[in-house]
Design an enzyme around this catalytic site. Structure first.
Site, PDB file in Angstrom:
ATOM      1  N   ASP A 197      -1.758  -0.922  55.111  1.00  0.00           N
ATOM      2  CA  ASP A 197      -1.325  -0.820  54.115  1.00  0.00           C
ATOM      3  C   ASP A 197      -0.822  -1.089  52.554  1.00  0.00           C
ATOM      4  O   ASP A 197      -1.423  -0.891  51.768  1.00  0.00           O
ATOM      5  CB  ASP A 197       0.221  -1.062  54.881  1.00  0.00           C
ATOM      6  CG  ASP A 197       0.882  -0.337  55.913  1.00  0.00           C
ATOM      7  OD1 ASP A 197       0.067   1.039  56.343  1.00  0.00           O
ATOM      8  OD2 ASP A 197       1.255  -0.455  56.877  1.00  0.00           O
ATOM      9  N   ASP A 235       2.297  -3.110  62.863  1.00  0.00           N
ATOM     10  CA  ASP A 235       2.627  -3.675  61.894  1.00  0.00           C
ATOM     11  C   ASP A 235       2.755  -5.170  62.082  1.00  0.00           C
ATOM     12  O   ASP A 235       3.450  -5.221  62.777  1.00  0.00           O
ATOM     13  CB  ASP A 235       3.844  -3.032  60.303  1.00  0.00           C
ATOM     14  CG  ASP A 235       3.273  -1.508  60.196  1.00  0.00           C
ATOM     15  OD1 ASP A 235       2.284  -1.178  59.769  1.00  0.00           O
ATOM     16  OD2 ASP A 235       4.277  -0.646  59.371  1.00  0.00           O
TER      17      ASP A 235
END
Length: 158
Positions: free
Chosen positions: A128, A113
């Site tokens: 995402d 991330d």
């Protein structure tokens, strides 16, 4: 249209992997750099869970669920062949995002991330956001357009 949706999904997954590779190769774990000051930072973290880091350490479960969900979407897309560009665009986003994160889970056991909005706590990634936008668009399609298409087909066949 199903083949085009799969190709778009593959391109999105490839873009996601490229972004993640750039982050991993140019950041140290935990490092943050502003991209758009006071709005968007790049922060390299490893997410061993799912949304917001929940259920950490259950990568195998997310792999199985993702494979099942993507298989269902692809099967449905080819079997039913809905007559809607919105449907295909939304599932292309979900497929691309799902594949992008699935590759990470297989390769590393976690998801990379790196996108950190200053006004939204969790650090996310391109995949995402593809999944989120795809699910919202799919919900809009299902709530407002899917029944209309069915009714039009029934009316034309009557």
């Amino acid at each position: 249209m199903p083949v085009i949706a799969l190709l778009i999904g593959a391109v999105l997954a490839a873009a996601d992997q490229l972004f993640k590779m750039l982050i991993v190769n140019n950041f140290t774990l935990g490092e943050t750099r502003p991209l758009i000051p006071n709005i968007l930072n790049l922060t390299y973290i490893r997410n061993e869970g799912v949304a917001f880091g929940m259920f950490s350490g259950m990568s195998w479960l997310f792999i199985v669920l993702t494979v099942l969900l993507l298989s269902f979407i692809i099967f449905y897309m080819f079997r039913k062949r809905p007559d809607s560009k919105l449907f295909y665009f939304s599932v292309a986003l979900v497929i691309g995002g799902g594949l992008g994160n699935l590759i990470d889970r297989f390769a590393y056991g976690y998801v990379v991330d790196y996108l950190s909005l200053t006004f939204f706590y969790p650090v996310c990634n391109f995949a995402d956001y593809c999944i989120t936008v795809g699910v919202v668009l799919l919900a809009i399609y299902l709530l407002f357009f899917a029944d209309k298409k069915k009714k039009e087909k029934q009316h034309d066949g009557a």
